[in-house]
Design a protein around this motif. Structure first.
Motif, PDB file in Angstrom:
ATOM      1  N   UNK A   1     -14.331 156.525  80.654  1.00 42.09           N
ATOM      2  CA  UNK A   1     -14.436 157.656  79.736  1.00 42.09           C
ATOM      3  C   UNK A   1     -13.136 157.871  78.968  1.00 42.09           C
ATOM      4  N   UNK A   2     -13.266 158.457  77.767  1.00 43.27           N
ATOM      5  CA  UNK A   2     -12.106 158.808  76.948  1.00 43.27           C
ATOM      6  C   UNK A   2     -11.633 160.233  77.217  1.00 43.27           C
ATOM      7  N   UNK A   3     -12.406 160.989  77.975  1.00 41.97           N
ATOM      8  CA  UNK A   3     -12.087 162.412  78.146  1.00 41.97           C
ATOM      9  C   UNK A   3     -12.084 162.887  79.593  1.00 41.97           C
ATOM     10  N   UNK A   4     -12.747 162.159  80.496  1.00 45.52           N
ATOM     11  CA  UNK A   4     -12.913 162.656  81.859  1.00 45.52           C
ATOM     12  C   UNK A   4     -11.651 162.443  82.694  1.00 45.52           C
ATOM     13  N   UNK A   5     -11.175 163.503  83.365  1.00 40.72           N
ATOM     14  CA  UNK A   5     -10.036 163.347  84.279  1.00 40.72           C
ATOM     15  C   UNK A   5     -10.516 162.852  85.636  1.00 40.72           C
ATOM     16  N   UNK A   6      -9.583 162.616  86.541  1.00 40.52           N
ATOM     17  CA  UNK A   6      -9.946 162.314  87.927  1.00 40.52           C
ATOM     18  C   UNK A   6     -10.423 163.607  88.586  1.00 40.52           C
ATOM     19  N   UNK A   7     -11.499 163.518  89.342  1.00 40.55           N
ATOM     20  CA  UNK A   7     -12.065 164.693  90.008  1.00 40.55           C
ATOM     21  C   UNK A   7     -11.711 164.675  91.495  1.00 40.55           C
ATOM     22  N   UNK A   8     -11.474 165.846  92.083  1.00 37.92           N
ATOM     23  CA  UNK A   8     -11.150 165.882  93.522  1.00 37.92           C
ATOM     24  C   UNK A   8     -12.357 165.528  94.373  1.00 37.92           C
ATOM     25  N   UNK A   9     -12.084 164.944  95.543  1.00 43.61           N
ATOM     26  CA  UNK A   9     -13.163 164.657  96.487  1.00 43.61           C
ATOM     27  C   UNK A   9     -13.845 165.955  96.916  1.00 43.61           C
TER      28      UNK A   9
END
Length: 252
Positions: free
Chosen positions: A141-149
């Protein structure tokens, strides 16, 4: 203000005009006329689309920046009388340089990497960074950050499988987890009990077979009486009911 000899010294929010200390206009205003012997400085509010962010003696307010759509910019914070408009790049784009007057397309962040929006304005390349421990990104993705577990504990569940930088953790019900441990143990115990029962039955049957078994007596062989005849003066054994060829020869 105060005078020291021929010099006039004014306070920070004042300025010197014709040997007098005039008041500066406050933020959000512009100067209309200086002070004189009878009047203080005259100020007016900045017109729409303009701002003044400090104490000033300027007669004009500065215009707000325009967030040009064809440059990839959008409004982040609207301007007012005391602050300029703040622009930012559209989603999927980042600043082409530190001045951020134009934007360029981001390169997609691969799985395991996340887009860091806070660094987009200061970088000239796509701000993708590896997902840290405890976070993940499972898409490009160009916009999605890393998400927490996901927190299994917060949902009243237990952890079944740890997450990675490309996948979330897997949670399961605590009851189900207990059963998954209890069922194999129960099966093992039942198997052992069945094995013991079979062993005992085999031993019992073997014992009974040993008690019923008696050794067989050897069969007596009936002795057939034999008759003796003489052959050349020597006795010869002969079975009853059979003619002796020797006797016939003797008769001859």
């Amino acid at each position: 203000c105060w005078e020291l000899g021929d010099a006039v010294r004014c306070f920070d929010k004042q300025y010197e005009h014709k040997g007098r200390c005039c008041n500066r206009c406050q933020p959000g205003e512009k100067l209309v006329s200086e002070c004189n012997g009878t009047e203080e400085s005259v100020c007016a509010r900045c017109e729409s689309g303009h701002y003044q962010q400090s104490w000033t003696k300027e007669r004009h307010c500065a215009p707000h920046d325009l967030c040009e759509d064809n440059a990839g910019l959008i409004v982040k914070t609207p301007g007012n009388a005391t602050h300029n408009t703040v622009c930012q790049c559209r989603a999927g784009m980042h600043c082409s340089d530190t001045s951020c007057q134009t934007c360029v397309e981001n390169q997609p962040c691969q799985r395991g990497f996340g887009f860091v929006a806070a660094k987009a304005a200061a970088r000239m390349s796509s701000p993708c960074e590896p997902c840290a421990e405890g976070t993940f990104s499972n898409i490009s993705s160009k916009t999605e950050p890393c998400h927490p577990w996901t927190s299994c504990e917060e949902k009243g569940l237990v952890l079944k499988a740890r997450g990675t930088n490309t996948s979330d953790v897997i949670c399961e019900s605590g009851k189900r987890s207990s059963l998954s441990v209890l069922i194999p143990i129960t099966a093992a115990v039942v198997t052992c009990l069945v094995g013991i029962c079979i062993y005992c039955l085999v031993r019992t049957e073997a014992g009974r077979s040993g008690e019923d078994w008696e050794p067989r007596q050897p069969t007596e062989v009936e002795e057939v009486p034999v008759q003796e005849t003489l052959l050349g003066g020597q006795p010869v054994a002969q079975e009853d009911g059979k003619e002796s060829r020797i006797s016939e020869q003797e008769k001859l």
